[in-house]
Design a protein around this motif. Sequence first.
Motif, mmCIF file in Angstrom:
data_model
loop_
_atom_site.group_PDB
_atom_site.id
_atom_site.type_symbol
_atom_site.label_atom_id
_atom_site.label_comp_id
_atom_site.label_asym_id
_atom_site.label_seq_id
_atom_site.Cartn_x
_atom_site.Cartn_y
_atom_site.Cartn_z
ATOM 1 N N SER A 102 68.345 80.660 -40.192
ATOM 2 C CA SER A 102 68.536 79.691 -41.272
ATOM 3 C C SER A 102 68.225 80.316 -42.623
ATOM 4 C CB SER A 102 67.645 78.465 -41.065
ATOM 5 O OG SER A 102 68.041 77.728 -39.923
ATOM 6 N N PHE A 103 69.039 79.946 -43.622
ATOM 7 C CA PHE A 103 68.841 80.394 -45.001
ATOM 8 C C PHE A 103 68.409 79.191 -45.849
ATOM 9 C CE2 PHE A 103 71.470 83.629 -43.227
ATOM 10 C CZ PHE A 103 71.274 84.784 -43.958
ATOM 11 N N ASP A 104 67.316 79.347 -46.575
ATOM 12 C CA ASP A 104 66.871 78.325 -47.521
ATOM 13 C C ASP A 104 67.691 78.495 -48.797
ATOM 14 O OD1 ASP A 104 65.636 76.748 -49.402
ATOM 15 O OD2 ASP A 104 63.597 77.209 -48.738
ATOM 16 N N CYS A 105 68.781 77.757 -48.888
ATOM 17 C CA CYS A 105 69.714 77.935 -50.006
ATOM 18 C C CYS A 105 69.131 77.430 -51.320
ATOM 19 C CB CYS A 105 71.032 77.221 -49.706
ATOM 20 S SG CYS A 105 71.865 77.854 -48.235
ATOM 21 N N THR A 106 68.270 76.431 -51.246
ATOM 22 C CA THR A 106 67.629 75.933 -52.461
ATOM 23 C C THR A 106 66.830 77.052 -53.128
ATOM 24 O OG1 THR A 106 67.487 73.714 -51.507
ATOM 25 C CG2 THR A 106 66.067 74.203 -53.399
ATOM 26 N N LYS A 107 66.069 77.796 -52.321
ATOM 27 C CA LYS A 107 65.278 78.905 -52.851
ATOM 28 C C LYS A 107 66.183 80.014 -53.392
ATOM 29 C CE LYS A 107 61.443 80.258 -50.918
ATOM 30 N NZ LYS A 107 60.427 80.852 -50.001
ATOM 31 N N LEU A 108 67.247 80.323 -52.662
ATOM 32 C CA LEU A 108 68.159 81.385 -53.088
ATOM 33 C C LEU A 108 68.860 81.014 -54.391
ATOM 34 C CD1 LEU A 108 69.747 82.326 -49.637
ATOM 35 C CD2 LEU A 108 68.119 83.690 -50.960
ATOM 36 N N LEU A 109 69.315 79.766 -54.498
ATOM 37 C CA LEU A 109 70.016 79.339 -55.706
ATOM 38 C C LEU A 109 69.080 79.319 -56.909
ATOM 39 C CD1 LEU A 109 72.206 76.470 -54.219
ATOM 40 C CD2 LEU A 109 72.996 78.684 -55.038
ATOM 41 N N LYS A 110 67.848 78.938 -56.677
ATOM 42 C CA LYS A 110 66.873 78.931 -57.769
ATOM 43 C C LYS A 110 66.640 80.346 -58.289
ATOM 44 C CE LYS A 110 62.263 77.341 -59.039
ATOM 45 N NZ LYS A 110 61.008 76.696 -58.561
ATOM 46 N N ALA A 111 66.567 81.310 -57.370
ATOM 47 C CA ALA A 111 66.348 82.704 -57.773
ATOM 48 C C ALA A 111 67.551 83.272 -58.518
ATOM 49 C CB ALA A 111 66.051 83.548 -56.545
ATOM 50 N N MET A 112 68.732 82.669 -58.289
ATOM 51 C CA MET A 112 69.942 83.144 -58.971
ATOM 52 C C MET A 112 70.220 82.392 -60.261
ATOM 53 S SD MET A 112 72.656 83.957 -55.916
ATOM 54 C CE MET A 112 72.426 82.453 -54.969
ATOM 55 N N ASP A 113 69.351 81.441 -60.604
ATOM 56 C CA ASP A 113 69.508 80.700 -61.850
ATOM 57 C C ASP A 113 69.309 81.662 -63.025
ATOM 58 O OD1 ASP A 113 69.086 79.135 -64.160
ATOM 59 O OD2 ASP A 113 68.494 77.435 -62.905
ATOM 60 N N PRO A 114 70.233 81.691 -63.980
ATOM 61 C CA PRO A 114 70.091 82.616 -65.119
ATOM 62 C C PRO A 114 68.777 82.454 -65.871
ATOM 63 C CG PRO A 114 72.285 81.670 -65.082
ATOM 64 C CD PRO A 114 71.506 80.952 -64.026
ATOM 65 N N ASP A 115 68.234 81.230 -65.890
ATOM 66 C CA ASP A 115 66.983 80.995 -66.606
ATOM 67 C C ASP A 115 65.780 81.623 -65.911
ATOM 68 O OD1 ASP A 115 68.307 79.582 -68.560
ATOM 69 O OD2 ASP A 115 68.039 77.655 -67.543
ATOM 70 N N SER A 116 65.933 81.903 -64.580
ATOM 71 C CA SER A 116 64.810 82.495 -63.845
ATOM 72 C C SER A 116 64.759 84.012 -64.020
ATOM 73 C CB SER A 116 64.915 82.167 -62.351
ATOM 74 O OG SER A 116 65.962 82.913 -61.760
ATOM 75 N N GLY A 117 65.850 84.566 -64.514
ATOM 76 C CA GLY A 117 65.871 85.995 -64.804
ATOM 77 C C GLY A 117 66.344 86.873 -63.672
ATOM 78 N N GLY A 118 66.417 86.369 -62.452
ATOM 79 C CA GLY A 118 66.891 87.160 -61.316
ATOM 80 C C GLY A 118 66.098 88.434 -61.115
ATOM 81 N N ASP A 119 64.784 88.365 -61.350
ATOM 82 C CA ASP A 119 63.993 89.588 -61.311
ATOM 83 C C ASP A 119 63.494 89.955 -59.917
ATOM 84 O OD1 ASP A 119 62.404 87.398 -61.150
ATOM 85 O OD2 ASP A 119 60.835 88.141 -62.503
ATOM 86 N N MET A 120 63.621 89.036 -58.931
ATOM 87 C CA MET A 120 63.131 89.358 -57.601
ATOM 88 C C MET A 120 64.091 90.306 -56.894
ATOM 89 S SD MET A 120 62.105 86.877 -54.374
ATOM 90 C CE MET A 120 60.724 86.137 -55.211
ATOM 91 N N GLU A 121 63.566 91.310 -56.243
ATOM 92 C CA GLU A 121 64.402 92.277 -55.514
ATOM 93 C C GLU A 121 65.107 91.562 -54.366
ATOM 94 O OE1 GLU A 121 64.449 94.012 -52.447
ATOM 95 O OE2 GLU A 121 65.967 95.393 -53.243
ATOM 96 N N LEU A 122 66.378 91.888 -54.151
ATOM 97 C CA LEU A 122 67.222 91.112 -53.255
ATOM 98 C C LEU A 122 66.698 91.070 -51.827
ATOM 99 C CD1 LEU A 122 69.759 89.454 -52.791
ATOM 100 C CD2 LEU A 122 71.066 91.567 -52.570
ATOM 101 N N SER A 123 66.306 92.194 -51.254
ATOM 102 C CA SER A 123 65.846 92.199 -49.866
ATOM 103 C C SER A 123 64.585 91.348 -49.697
ATOM 104 C CB SER A 123 65.591 93.633 -49.389
ATOM 105 O OG SER A 123 64.583 94.232 -50.180
ATOM 106 N N ARG A 124 63.720 91.366 -50.711
ATOM 107 C CA ARG A 124 62.501 90.561 -50.644
ATOM 108 C C ARG A 124 62.846 89.073 -50.756
ATOM 109 N NH1 ARG A 124 58.225 89.444 -54.360
ATOM 110 N NH2 ARG A 124 59.270 90.653 -55.991
ATOM 111 N N LEU A 125 63.797 88.762 -51.618
ATOM 112 C CA LEU A 125 64.233 87.372 -51.767
ATOM 113 C C LEU A 125 64.803 86.841 -50.455
ATOM 114 C CD1 LEU A 125 65.020 84.813 -53.359
ATOM 115 C CD2 LEU A 125 67.113 86.012 -54.057
ATOM 116 N N LEU A 126 65.706 87.625 -49.851
ATOM 117 C CA LEU A 126 66.304 87.188 -48.581
ATOM 118 C C LEU A 126 65.235 87.032 -47.507
ATOM 119 C CD1 LEU A 126 69.575 89.335 -48.548
ATOM 120 C CD2 LEU A 126 69.427 86.856 -48.741
ATOM 121 N N GLY A 127 64.313 87.983 -47.449
ATOM 122 C CA GLY A 127 63.263 87.906 -46.444
ATOM 123 C C GLY A 127 62.437 86.648 -46.561
#
Length: 512
Positions: free
Chosen positions: A121-146
Amino acid sequence: MGAFVLETLTLGMYGEPRHTLREYVQNAFDSIRSAQRLKRLTGRGEVTIRLAADKISIRDNGLGVSAAQAYRTLTSVGASKKDRQRDAGFRGIGRLAGMAYCDTLTFETSFPDETVVTTVSFDCTKLLKAMDPDSGGDMELSRLLGSAITFAQVETATPEEHYFEVRMEGLAHAPDNLKNGSSVIEYLSETVPVPYDPSWPRAAQIEQSYRSFFGAPMETIDVTVVEGAIETLVFKPYGERYDHANGETELDSVEFEQDTDGRYWGWIGRTKDAVTISDWKTRAPRMRVRNIQVDGTQLFEQLFSEVNPSYGRLAAYYVGEIHIAPDHVVPNARRDGFEETENWLAIRKDLIEGLCANLASQAYEASRDKQKEITKVIKQVDELKKAGGKLTQNPKASYEAVVDLLTKARRLRRNASSALKVANAVDSTVAAGKELGPTSNVAVLQEAAKDVEAIESQARMLIGRFMDDDEKITALRSRIRNELMEEVLAIVSAHVDPPTYQAIRKNLLALT
């Protein structure tokens, strides 16, 4: 890599929300074909799409994914073990297509001879929040997915089971066309590898021609959409009747196109009336690879425009499909066109210079012939208008000339009505979605119809000059009576035998 890379590979890839379903059905199609190749599935491939208020599921009876490979396979982004020459999908990004429209995206699968059911299962709410331009997208992708993935395996399957299911849950952000049964069915009928409706009389002929060219039957699966208690088996939308601006037209013929080098095959349907088909599911020929549509109407509109910049609109005069051999082209990631390979450019050139040039020329001639019909009616109205004006100003105008004017006006009114239907079709083709001005065929004919009404009013007014002339009135009555008699006898003649007809005719003449 940061979270914005994931946005590009998912949200940025699929502009139409229902493309999500196409991606999942395409993956199911590949899994079903794998199960058939390995003799794990001997019957029909089946995909069931269930629509509920807050949940969509897509389940197939394909091979599934083994317990040992499931986590790595289902959490890899942009990586795939699929073979481009063998499978419909191969880039490994389509599985996350639904992420934009749900809170949780879940994959569940079992594999032949295993009892393990794997759930990722993927928590899409968390993923979409991390991709919000206002959040800066600073989290490394593999860590975000994990941090957004949960994984579980339980021993609940039987060794005979094999399936794959996608569940999109929490649909607050999903548009209506992704949740509405009729919208989903309409879209799937146009895009995914389902069969033609078996009740369509031309289906067998088309399928046989395909088999003769490619040496194998057209690959299809059964796709069922379930909404509440209603289950609908999806078929391609082609049939014998097609909508246009003023009603319906019938399919007149189906012609087959074959490339001598074995790169593509197709069928082109022509309608009895050369009109612009308005149904977006069927208008214009479509391109397909492995029986999955690539793009919609735009590809052939572009090819027609290459023949002549104004001919793009003429593609909608036809229906049909061009199936391209998968070893000659590569659909691009969005599946709205092809990679610009040498093979595709050569096929494209052949289609433009051969098929499209011929079809566009014929459609243009048909459109021009209709324009001539419209012009002829407009000219006749102008001539009658002049004749009416002369009679009005002529105090010595004869009774016969006035009655003749009235008769011609009535006949021309019927012709103008027929021409108006043609004009609507011509203008809808020319307009291509643009607003038409006062010089359009429809506008001119509508004005001409008003002129005819004015001419009829003139003629009736002129007849008033002769109302006190008993001789003229008697002649008018006699003329009308004779015309009615001819019409009645023509109708009677078609329905009775000769002796009866002669008896009726004799009695009617006696009454007069």
